[in-house]
Motif scaffolding. Structure first.
Motif, PDB file in Angstrom:
ATOM      1  N   ALA A  17     -25.261  42.875   7.353  1.00  0.00           N
ATOM      2  CA  ALA A  17     -25.510  44.125   6.631  1.00  0.00           C
ATOM      3  C   ALA A  17     -24.990  44.038   5.201  1.00  0.00           C
ATOM      4  N   VAL A  18     -23.828  43.437   5.028  1.00  0.00           N
ATOM      5  CA  VAL A  18     -23.273  43.268   3.682  1.00  0.00           C
ATOM      6  C   VAL A  18     -24.198  42.377   2.849  1.00  0.00           C
ATOM      7  N   ALA A  19     -24.719  41.320   3.452  1.00  0.00           N
ATOM      8  CA  ALA A  19     -25.641  40.433   2.734  1.00  0.00           C
ATOM      9  C   ALA A  19     -26.893  41.182   2.309  1.00  0.00           C
ATOM     10  N   GLU A  20     -27.415  42.027   3.199  1.00  0.00           N
ATOM     11  CA  GLU A  20     -28.616  42.801   2.860  1.00  0.00           C
ATOM     12  C   GLU A  20     -28.325  43.833   1.779  1.00  0.00           C
ATOM     13  N   LEU A  21     -27.161  44.458   1.841  1.00  0.00           N
ATOM     14  CA  LEU A  21     -26.796  45.450   0.825  1.00  0.00           C
ATOM     15  C   LEU A  21     -26.672  44.787  -0.550  1.00  0.00           C
ATOM     16  N   ILE A  22     -25.951  43.677  -0.612  1.00  0.00           N
ATOM     17  CA  ILE A  22     -25.763  42.979  -1.886  1.00  0.00           C
ATOM     18  C   ILE A  22     -27.099  42.461  -2.412  1.00  0.00           C
ATOM     19  N   GLY A  23     -27.877  41.866  -1.525  1.00  0.00           N
ATOM     20  CA  GLY A  23     -29.162  41.304  -1.951  1.00  0.00           C
ATOM     21  C   GLY A  23     -30.113  42.364  -2.472  1.00  0.00           C
TER      22      GLY A  23
END
Length: 251
Positions: A17-23
């Motif tokens: 989820a953090v990766a998707e938010l940052i991306g």
């Protein structure tokens, strides 16, 4: 189960989820920053940004993010991609809420950043580059064009990001430049969202919701159709000769 770009679909939810938010944050920030600069007639390296610069900003950002985060979360960065993969069984439904929330959150944070850095003019005059129907363009037309270009984008994504026959190094470039083409094609009509999160983030912060339903349902419909088409008719299948030879099948 393997996800896009060799990622795993059984990873820790907060991590992906953090990766998707940052991306999604970086994708929306890159494209809308250039779009706001163009709308406010701000010079970029000696000249104001134009439509090609906006499309390339989105496309090149996606190239970088696919290569940087693809192996972590699959670099969906787009609710339409997530829903389409889940609809075809290529992605677990239990991860979908976390992905959608992360993607929308990233887009909203990106729009807030653009507002903070460009000032009130970015919101009041440029609507934070929210995608809105062009002059004289109906909401139905927006729905259709967003469905068509997202179909094109997701067909390329599932083709290059899930098939082992495609060189890994080609995936990011193929997906990124496809997004740029989609933005150029749909831009004059709908603003070229090709992504419900990219559409809703600026809309929420700017308070502009004209045709919002079309920017959500159009991309989702186009994405699901593309994913189903690829899964049912275009993905790698069994060699007919092997299927007909009992000895080969037994082996």
């Amino acid at each position: 189960m393997s996800g896009l770009y060799g990622s795993s679909t059984t990873q820790n939810v907060p991590r992906v989820a953090v990766a998707e938010l940052i991306g999604t944050y970086l994708l929306v920030l890159a494209g809308t920053s250039v779009a706001v600069a163009a709308l406010l007639d701000q010079p970029i390296a000696g000249g104001t940004a134009d439509s090609l610069a906006i499309a390339l900003a989105f496309g090149l950002a996606l190239v970088a993010l696919v290569n940087a985060l693809g192996h972590v979360s699959g670099a969906h960065l787009n609710p339409a991609v997530t829903v389409a993969l889940a609809a075809t069984g290529a992605f677990p439904w239990r991860y979908v809420p976390a992905y959608l929330l992360a993607q929308l959150g990233g887009a909203v944070l990106a729009s807030l950043t653009v507002w903070l850095t460009y000032g009130d003019a970015a919101r009041d005059q440029a609507s934070l580059a929210a995608t809105l129907p062009g002059g004289g363009v109906s909401t139905l037309t927006v729905f259709v064009i967003e469905a068509v270009v997202t179909f094109f984008l997701v067909l390329v994504i599932v083709s290059v990001a899930t098939d082992s026959r495609v060189a890994k190094g080609a995936a990011g470039l193929a997906v990124g430049f496809t997004l740029a083409v989609c933005v150029l094609v749909a831009g004059p009509l709908s603003g070229g969202a090709v992504n419900p999160a990219r559409a809703l983030g600026p809309m929420i912060v700017a308070g502009e919701f004209d045709g919002a339903w079309a920017y959500v349902l159009g991309p989702v419909l186009g994405a699901v159709l593309a994913a189903v088409l690829y899964a049912r008719f275009l993905s790698r299948g069994q060699d007919p000769a092997q299927a007909e030879d009992p000895a080969t099948s037994a082996a």
